[in-house]
Design an enzyme around this catalytic site. Structure first.
Site, PDB file in Angstrom:
ATOM      1  N   ASN A   7     -18.845  -8.731  -2.804  1.00  0.00           N
ATOM      2  CA  ASN A   7     -18.027  -8.161  -1.725  1.00  0.00           C
ATOM      3  C   ASN A   7     -18.715  -6.857  -1.301  1.00  0.00           C
ATOM      4  OD1 ASN A   7     -16.008  -7.034  -0.190  1.00  0.00           O
ATOM      5  ND2 ASN A   7     -14.357  -7.420  -1.663  1.00  0.00           N
ATOM      6  N   ARG A  90     -18.005 -12.172   0.822  1.00  0.00           N
ATOM      7  CA  ARG A  90     -16.976 -11.821   1.797  1.00  0.00           C
ATOM      8  C   ARG A  90     -17.689 -11.331   3.059  1.00  0.00           C
ATOM      9  NH1 ARG A  90     -14.108  -6.127   2.119  1.00  0.00           N
ATOM     10  NH2 ARG A  90     -12.815  -6.495   3.925  1.00  0.00           N
ATOM     11  N   HIS A 179      -8.889  -8.441   6.858  1.00  0.00           N
ATOM     12  CA  HIS A 179      -8.317  -8.384   5.505  1.00  0.00           C
ATOM     13  C   HIS A 179      -7.615  -9.707   5.166  1.00  0.00           C
ATOM     14  CE1 HIS A 179      -7.995  -3.744   5.976  1.00  0.00           C
ATOM     15  NE2 HIS A 179      -9.066  -4.036   5.256  1.00  0.00           N
ATOM     16  N   HIS A 205      -1.670  -3.929   3.758  1.00  0.00           N
ATOM     17  CA  HIS A 205      -2.895  -3.653   2.993  1.00  0.00           C
ATOM     18  C   HIS A 205      -3.311  -2.223   3.327  1.00  0.00           C
ATOM     19  CE1 HIS A 205      -6.983  -4.877   1.369  1.00  0.00           C
ATOM     20  NE2 HIS A 205      -7.251  -3.742   2.003  1.00  0.00           N
ATOM     21  N   ARG A 238     -10.799   5.667  10.446  1.00  0.00           N
ATOM     22  CA  ARG A 238     -10.601   5.008  11.753  1.00  0.00           C
ATOM     23  C   ARG A 238      -9.244   5.398  12.336  1.00  0.00           C
ATOM     24  NH1 ARG A 238     -11.873  -0.890   9.418  1.00  0.00           N
ATOM     25  NH2 ARG A 238     -12.224   0.223   7.462  1.00  0.00           N
ATOM     26  N   ASP A 279     -10.128  10.627   1.135  1.00  0.00           N
ATOM     27  CA  ASP A 279      -9.488  10.009  -0.031  1.00  0.00           C
ATOM     28  C   ASP A 279      -8.027  10.459  -0.107  1.00  0.00           C
ATOM     29  OD1 ASP A 279      -8.664   9.473  -2.773  1.00  0.00           O
ATOM     30  OD2 ASP A 279     -10.784   9.070  -3.147  1.00  0.00           O
ATOM     31  N   ARG A 281      -5.968  10.530  -2.440  1.00  0.00           N
ATOM     32  CA  ARG A 281      -5.601  11.359  -3.600  1.00  0.00           C
ATOM     33  C   ARG A 281      -5.770  12.839  -3.282  1.00  0.00           C
ATOM     34  NH1 ARG A 281      -8.824   7.159  -7.297  1.00  0.00           N
ATOM     35  NH2 ARG A 281      -9.989   7.166  -5.363  1.00  0.00           N
ATOM     36  N   GLY A 329      -1.752   1.187  -1.256  1.00  0.00           N
ATOM     37  CA  GLY A 329      -0.505   0.417  -1.385  1.00  0.00           C
ATOM     38  C   GLY A 329      -0.105   0.197  -2.836  1.00  0.00           C
ATOM     39  N   GLU A 381      -9.266  -9.990  -3.957  1.00  0.00           N
ATOM     40  CA  GLU A 381     -10.041 -10.729  -2.950  1.00  0.00           C
ATOM     41  C   GLU A 381     -11.103 -11.595  -3.615  1.00  0.00           C
ATOM     42  OE1 GLU A 381     -10.852  -6.962  -0.921  1.00  0.00           O
ATOM     43  OE2 GLU A 381     -10.215  -7.914   0.933  1.00  0.00           O
TER      44      GLU A 381
HETATM   45  P1  AMP Z   1      -9.523   0.337  -1.399  1.00  0.00           P
HETATM   46  O1  AMP Z   1     -10.196   0.330  -0.046  1.00  0.00           O
HETATM   47  O2  AMP Z   1      -8.506  -0.724  -1.560  1.00  0.00           O
HETATM   48  O3  AMP Z   1     -10.509   0.413  -2.542  1.00  0.00           O
HETATM   49  O4  AMP Z   1      -8.680   1.719  -1.458  1.00  0.00           O
HETATM   50  C1  AMP Z   1      -9.288   2.992  -1.371  1.00  0.00           C
HETATM   51  C2  AMP Z   1      -8.230   4.055  -1.137  1.00  0.00           C
HETATM   52  O5  AMP Z   1      -7.247   3.963  -2.189  1.00  0.00           O
HETATM   53  C3  AMP Z   1      -8.751   5.468  -1.124  1.00  0.00           C
HETATM   54  O6  AMP Z   1      -8.286   6.164   0.014  1.00  0.00           O
HETATM   55  C4  AMP Z   1      -8.127   6.090  -2.358  1.00  0.00           C
HETATM   56  O7  AMP Z   1      -7.788   7.383  -2.179  1.00  0.00           O
HETATM   57  C5  AMP Z   1      -6.853   5.276  -2.526  1.00  0.00           C
HETATM   58  N1  AMP Z   1      -6.359   5.372  -3.901  1.00  0.00           N
HETATM   59  C6  AMP Z   1      -6.891   4.847  -5.011  1.00  0.00           C
HETATM   60  N2  AMP Z   1      -6.181   5.215  -6.096  1.00  0.00           N
HETATM   61  C7  AMP Z   1      -5.148   5.992  -5.642  1.00  0.00           C
HETATM   62  C8  AMP Z   1      -4.059   6.696  -6.243  1.00  0.00           C
HETATM   63  N3  AMP Z   1      -3.867   6.656  -7.570  1.00  0.00           N
HETATM   64  N4  AMP Z   1      -3.222   7.378  -5.461  1.00  0.00           N
HETATM   65  C9  AMP Z   1      -3.396   7.439  -4.120  1.00  0.00           C
HETATM   66  N5  AMP Z   1      -4.398   6.792  -3.488  1.00  0.00           N
HETATM   67  C10 AMP Z   1      -5.268   6.093  -4.231  1.00  0.00           C
END
Ligand code: AMP
Length: 394
Positions: A7, A90, A179, A205, A238, A279, A281, A329, A381
């Site tokens: 992926n 993917r 997605h 998602h 985006r 991010d 977080r 999510g 996925e």
């Molecule tokens: P993905 O594209 O599904 O890998 O998700 C990435 C996003 O998930 C990033 O913006 C991360 O900040 C967010 N993320 C991952 N872990 C956490 C968490 N514990 N709390 C808040 N956001 C998170």
């Protein structure tokens, strides 16, 4: 049968080696921050966990690193690249041509390349992953699962834009949806859990890319991303929905080039543009310290999602469950809380203590007796791609 799932994202590769049909994970891992001197490689088997930081400057170097981990005499899981029977890739944009899992051919590769302008963050990286895998795993069957495939069921009422007809009929300008692998996987899990013959679901998602899908009786019937993976929700970088007049204003009045506008909308907008952070977080941490821009960005993000929940509940004339999935999510109780609050009119009630519980399996976070189920479902996925590749091969 050993199926390796690759992926490839714009700066990352996630991978899983699965033994099918049991779906036993032999190993899994990822390489993040490809292109930097500090790329992070993680690799996990039943007995070993390896995490290292190296300079990994290209997807080719990333795939070579993954191959050497798979073959390693101590931590490896295969003896030769020939032990891999098939590779599942993917690919984000398949246009109107590919609504099923597809064998890689020269024609398919040309099509993926031609669709790159519509998915500039993804299709080039996806294609690079395929080319590298063909070189390294030359005896394996190479297959593709397109993110657009699940959305082939969206009715014309929802997928056609109000543009002159020939642009739809001849030029295939329409909403495609993305997605799909993730929305399909989590909605099937939700349907198993709900155990009802007919269901109306909204799947949200929320990761670096964010999208929302209305799913009726297991079929995608509407979706927030459109012609390219840029419409809809506020994402990491985006913008999601904007009035297209803004683009003309930026070009004609502000003098921006189209390339600059494209880069601005895809790479510098969304949560990054609103807060300076990509991010979630970091944004939550800053909001906790009182950073007003971060607080507003979280509220804007949740508000946009609420509007889609209202729209999709209306379009399906009902709602049985909302699914939260992907990095944000699954992990951000704050985002789930902001999205679900003040939706009593729709019979949506979140249980704050259940919302705070963490788990790596499906969990229900609505209050007892609430009519609309709120489900947190970890997406997978890679497993979904493996299932589809196995199905096609057998
Ligand atoms: P993905 O594209 O599904 O890998 O998700 C990435 C996003 O998930 C990033 O913006 C991360 O900040 C967010 N993320 C991952 N872990 C956490 C968490 N514990 N709390 C808040 N956001 C998170």
């Amino acid at each position: 049968m050993n199926i390796l799932i690759i992926n490839s994202g714009s700066s990352s590769i996630k991978y899983q080696l699965l033994e099918m049909p049991l779906a036993k994970i032999t190993c899994l891992g990822s390489i993040e921050r490809i292109g930097s001197d500090e790329a992070i490689s993680t690799y996990k088997t039943d007995t070993h966990k390896v995490e290292k930081t190296y300079p990994i400057l290209s997807h080719k170097a990333g795939l070579e690193r993954i191959t050497s981990l798979l073959l390693d005499s101590e931590t490896g899981v295969i003896n030769s690249t020939e032990d891999i029977d098939a590779i599942g890739h993917r690919v984000v944009h398949g246009g109107s041509n590919y609504t099923e899992t597809t064998l890689v051919t020269e024609e398919v590769k040309t099509k993926i390349k031609s669709l790159s302008p519509l998915a500039p963050l993804h299709n080039p990286a996806n294609l690079e992953g395929i080319l590298m895998a063909e070189e390294i795993f030359d005896s394996a069957k190479q297959m593709i699962v397109f993110d657009t495939a699940f959305h082939g069921t969206i009715p014309v009422t929802a997928k056609k834009y109000a543009l002159p007809n020939e642009l739809f009929e001849d030029k295939r300008i329409q909403a495609y949806g993305f997605h799909g692998t993730s929305h399909k996987y989590v909605s099937e899990k939700a349907n198993e859990y709900l155990n009802k013959k007919h269901t109306k679901l909204i799947s949200i998602h929320l990761g670096n890319g964010c999208s929302i899908t209305a799913i009726k009786d297991g079929k995608s019937v509407d979706h927030s991303m459109g012609f390219a993976p840029s419409n809809g929700l506020v994402m990491g970088t985006r913008s999601g929905d904007i009035d297209h007049s803004i683009i003309f204003y930026m070009v004609n009045t502000l003098g921006y080039s189209l390339d600059k506008v494209n880069e601005l909308l895809n790479k510098k907008s969304g949560m990054l543009g609103l807060t300076g952070f990509n991010d979630l977080r970091d944004i939550e941490e800053e909001a906790g310290k009182g950073n007003a821009q971060c607080i507003l960005a979280l509220e804007m993000n949740a508000y946009r999602i609420k509007k889609y929940i209202g729209a999709y509940t209306a379009s399906m004339n009902g709602l049985d469950a909302i699914i939260f999935t992907a990095g944000i999510g699954e992990n951000s109780s704050l985002m789930r809380q902001l999205i679900c609050k003040d939706l009593e009119y729709f019979n949506i009630y979140i249980d704050d203590s259940k919302n705070e519980l963490r788990a790596s399996t499906l969990r229900e976070i609505n209050t007892k007796g609430a009519k609309v189920k709120l489900l947190v479902i970890p997406t997978n996925e890679e497993l979904e791609i493996a299932k589809q590749v196995y199905k096609l091969l057998t």
